[in-house]
Design an enzyme around this catalytic site. Structure first.
Site, short mmCIF file in Angstrom:
data_model
loop_
_atom_site.label_atom_id
_atom_site.label_comp_id
_atom_site.label_asym_id
_atom_site.label_seq_id
_atom_site.Cartn_x
_atom_site.Cartn_y
_atom_site.Cartn_z
N ASP A 32 -13.93 -3.49 -84.30
CA ASP A 32 -15.03 -2.54 -84.15
C ASP A 32 -15.07 -2.14 -82.69
O ASP A 32 -15.03 -2.99 -81.79
CB ASP A 32 -16.37 -3.12 -84.60
CG ASP A 32 -17.32 -1.99 -84.97
OD1 ASP A 32 -17.03 -1.26 -85.94
OD2 ASP A 32 -18.34 -1.81 -84.28
N PHE A 82 -5.94 8.95 -79.59
CA PHE A 82 -6.79 9.47 -80.66
C PHE A 82 -8.24 9.50 -80.19
O PHE A 82 -8.55 9.08 -79.07
CB PHE A 82 -6.63 8.63 -81.93
CG PHE A 82 -7.19 7.23 -81.85
CD1 PHE A 82 -6.47 6.21 -81.25
CD2 PHE A 82 -8.43 6.92 -82.39
CE1 PHE A 82 -6.98 4.92 -81.18
CE2 PHE A 82 -8.95 5.63 -82.33
CZ PHE A 82 -8.21 4.63 -81.72
N GLY A 83 -9.11 9.98 -81.06
CA GLY A 83 -10.54 9.90 -80.82
C GLY A 83 -10.97 10.46 -79.47
O GLY A 83 -10.69 11.62 -79.14
#
Ligand code: ITT
Length: 194
Positions: free
Chosen positions: A72, A152-153
């Protein structure tokens, strides 16, 4: 060592293969249920994902693995009081990152500090035994506009401390040496005996 990787994020899967190449990672099956994440903290969510995957895998009677690994993570922006943080995947999630990154930058008030960090908590639920967590973070600052196609992101808007290029511009090997996930993966090596 065989670990089930409890994620639906294909970019994370790719990074784990590069960060921990000696581990035989089994992907979360595409027909398996969504993995819940309803916690308030990165740690809660990582533990919830790893233990959910373990319980589901066992209930299905699928071939044994050595453990269940979940990640997470998110970006915490000081000028946004730590946001989007644990909600990084869900922030404006009807938008693509090409739209989301400029939106996030536009929310930072002019003149406010641009400091930010990526945080990653990994939870490992062994097949038998107590789950545990390790973590990693990388300090940096927000770029003024998205730059670079790598990663990414939020990578195109994050400049790690000591660099002038974003994670979107740096090579993946450089990102792995500095990143929140790279540091958390390092911290996982000793408990796994790697
Ligand atoms: P799983 O829960 O299935 O693992 P997810 O993408 O929903 O996938 P998280 O809830 O942990 O995972 O959200 C992490 C989000 O934080 C991710 O979707 C990105 O938006 C951001 N993020 C995390 N690590 C990142 C990285 O290395 N580079 C860029 N963005 C990152």
């Amino acid at each position: 060592m065989k670990l089930l990787l409890a994620t639906r994020n294909a970019h994370k899967v790719e990074e784990f293969h590069e960060l921990l190449p000696s581990i035989d990672f089994i992907p979360w099956p595409s027909d398996a249920p969504e993995i819940p994440e309803s916690g308030a903290f990165f740690q809660d969510n990582a533990l919830q994902k790893a233990t959910y995957a373990r319980d589901w895998w066992k209930a299905q009677g699928l071939p044994p693995v050595d453990g269940f690994l979940a990640d997470d993570s998110g970006i915490c922006v000081d000028a946004l009081w730590g946001g989007p943080g644990v909600l990084s995947a869900r922030f404006a999630n009807h938008l693509s990152y090409a739209e989301k990154n400029p939106l996030l930058l536009s929310m930072v008030p002019a003149g406010a500090p641009r400091s930010a960090r990526f945080v990653c908590v990994l939870a490992l639920a062994p097949t038998a035994g107590e789950p545990f967590t390790v973590g990693g973070a990388v300090e940096g600052s927000l770029a003024t506009e998205p730059r670079g196609q790598s990663g990414f992101g939020y990578d195109p808007i994050f400049i790690p401390e000591g660099y002038d290029r974003t994670f979107g511009e740096l090579e993946s090997a450089v990102k792995h040496q500095l990143s929140h996930r790279g540091r958390a993966a390092e911290a996982l090596k000793a408990p796994l005996g790697l």
